[in-house]
Design an enzyme around this catalytic site. Structure first.
Site, short mmCIF file in Angstrom:
data_model
loop_
_atom_site.label_atom_id
_atom_site.label_comp_id
_atom_site.label_asym_id
_atom_site.label_seq_id
_atom_site.Cartn_x
_atom_site.Cartn_y
_atom_site.Cartn_z
N SER A 161 0.81 -1.21 0.00
CA SER A 161 0.00 0.00 0.00
C SER A 161 0.85 1.27 0.00
O SER A 161 0.39 2.33 -0.44
CB SER A 161 -0.93 0.00 1.22
OG SER A 161 -0.19 -0.09 2.42
N ASP A 405 -3.00 6.34 12.33
CA ASP A 405 -2.22 5.60 11.33
C ASP A 405 -0.90 6.34 11.13
O ASP A 405 -0.84 7.38 10.48
CB ASP A 405 -3.01 5.54 10.01
CG ASP A 405 -2.29 4.74 8.93
OD1 ASP A 405 -1.07 4.49 9.08
OD2 ASP A 405 -2.92 4.41 7.91
N HIS A 408 0.95 5.23 6.87
CA HIS A 408 0.66 5.80 5.55
C HIS A 408 0.79 7.32 5.58
O HIS A 408 0.86 7.94 6.64
CB HIS A 408 -0.73 5.35 5.10
CG HIS A 408 -0.85 3.86 4.95
ND1 HIS A 408 -1.30 3.05 5.98
CD2 HIS A 408 -0.55 3.04 3.92
CE1 HIS A 408 -1.28 1.79 5.58
NE2 HIS A 408 -0.82 1.75 4.34
#
Length: 429
Positions: A161, A405, A408
């Site tokens: 990702s 998070d 990311h």
């Protein structure tokens, strides 16, 4: 017979006046043309210069066969980086004029897990930092040059990702030059394809977090804690990479389980599976060698370029940069200033493995060493400002640190710099 005219001849005077008139008109036209060129260059900057000066020239590198571009050893290379300049060593500087390179609202391709402003992030400072290498400058990202180079070709990002984030960043940097009715984005299982029809080009992302076949290969349902990787299976995914002209690999985060890696020696379809455990360092060396072997067999360095993006850091422990114990990237709004900072999440043994394996490779792999420069950017993560996979509990809502998070990155943001470095290494090796 020789015809002569005296200086006072009416015919001679008339001819001279005519020539003067033509010369004046020519000079006027030349000056007017120069003014138009200068004005257009101011308006359109680098893009205009590339199009106008290089467009019809026999020496235009964009029109030459890849193997003959300036007799470069590497495909797509047009210029050289300043000698002694390490573009990966530098510092972050505040830049309110040229950053961000695009607006979040201007790029419809950013997935909701990365749209921080849309999900309520109150500050925008993370968008206004520019990477400044020591002793030199990064070339400006030129979308026109990039798209013209990609004309009739395929560019593919392969990995997890984080590589998807870099892929989306590249699409955001380029899509504005493509007419609305001549571009599309489609997903086919593990493959996502952005098509620019007028350029006959595709920019693609292929989900393969381990590069090898694994039990986490489903592009949607892959949250598996007991991860298993099949040895010698790179061709399973590699068949989809063939034909790409520019390949950008990454793999790191999914290997960091904190335990030994489980390696499958047979097939996932076998009723009785032979699974062995291997130290993560050795397992990572195995996949690096598999990747290089595949590249050597399937890619031509005179026509293609292969990149590998190093580990992307996380910022889960604020105590490591002098913050409060028990905190993380949540509410961080400025970069780390300590030039020697290196977080515990970045395994130096993995960097050593990459150096050893790439150092023995005869196929040229361009290493995008984004780890150190990204380690400074504790402010650039999506934190809590993203679409959540699952509804938040009251306890989580009361304690944002618990679900932030810190892996990311918001777009626009840090990963646009990764692509500036990719652009630099593509054209200025």
């Amino acid at each position: 017979m020789r015809l002569t005219f005296s200086a006072s001849s009416p015919s001679s005077s008339s001819s001279l006046d005519l020539r003067k008139s033509r010369l004046s008109a020519y000079i006027f036209s030349l000056l007017a043309f120069a003014f138009i060129f200068f004005f257009a260059a101011i308006l359109y900057g680098e893009d205009f210069v590339y199009i106008f000066i290089l467009g019809n020239s026999e020496n235009n590198p964009l029109r030459q066969p890849i193997s003959t571009i300036n007799e470069a050893k590497l495909a797509f290379a047009l210029w050289e980086t300043k000698e002694g300049c390490d573009v990966f060593s530098g510092r972050w500087v505040k830049d309110e004029l040229t950053r961000p390179l695009y607006r979040e609202s201007e790029c419809p391709y950013i997935v909701p897990q990365l749209t921080c402003q849309d999900h309520g992030r109150p500050d925008q400072g993370y968008q206004h930092w520019r990477w400044q290498p020591h002793g030199c400058d990064l070339p400006s990202f030129n979308a026109t040059l990039m798209l013209e180079t990609l004309r009739g070709k395929r560019m593919m990002f392969v990995g997890d990702s984080l590589n998807r984030g870099q892929y989306i960043s590249m699409v955001c940097l380029l899509h504005r030059l493509v007419p609305e009715n001549a571009k599309s984005m489609e997903t086919f299982d593990s493959l996502t394809v952005f098509t620019a029809k007028d350029y006959n080009t595709t920019i693609e992302f292929y989900w393969a977090p381990f590069l090898l076949k694994s039990n986490a290969d489903n592009a949607v349902i892959h949250r598996i804690t007991d991860r298993i990787v099949r040895k010698g299976s790179i061709d399973n995914h590699g068949q989809h990479w063939k034909g790409a002209d520019i390949l950008v690999f990454n793999t790191y985060l999914w290997w960091m389980t904190g335990q030994k890696m489980k390696i499958l020696k047979g097939s996932f379809d076998d009723e009785k599976k032979e699974i062995v455990e291997m130290p993560t360092e050795n397992a990572y060396r195995m996949v690096m060698k598999s990747m290089l072997r595949w590249v050597k067999l399937n890619m031509d360095p005179k026509k293609t370029r292969v990149f590998f993006t190093s580990m992307s850091p996380t910022h889960a422990k604020s105590i490591e940069w002098g913050g409060e114990p028990g905190k993380n990237c949540y509410n961080e709004t400025t970069p780390i200033e300590d030039p020697n900072y290196w977080g515990s999440d970045c395994d130096k043994r993995i960097m050593q493995v990459i150096g050893e394996v790439f150092g023995n490779s005869k196929f040229p792999i361009t290493f995008l060493n984004i780890t150190q420069l990204s380690s400074y950017r504790k402010d650039a993560h999506t934190s809590i400002y993203k679409k959540q996979w699952n509804p938040l509990s009251p306890e989580q809502v009361a304690n944002p640190v618990s679900y932030a998070d810190c892996t990311h990155w918001c777009l626009p943001g840090l990963q646009d710099t990764w692509n500036e470095l990719l652009f630099t290494k593509l054209f200025y090796p």
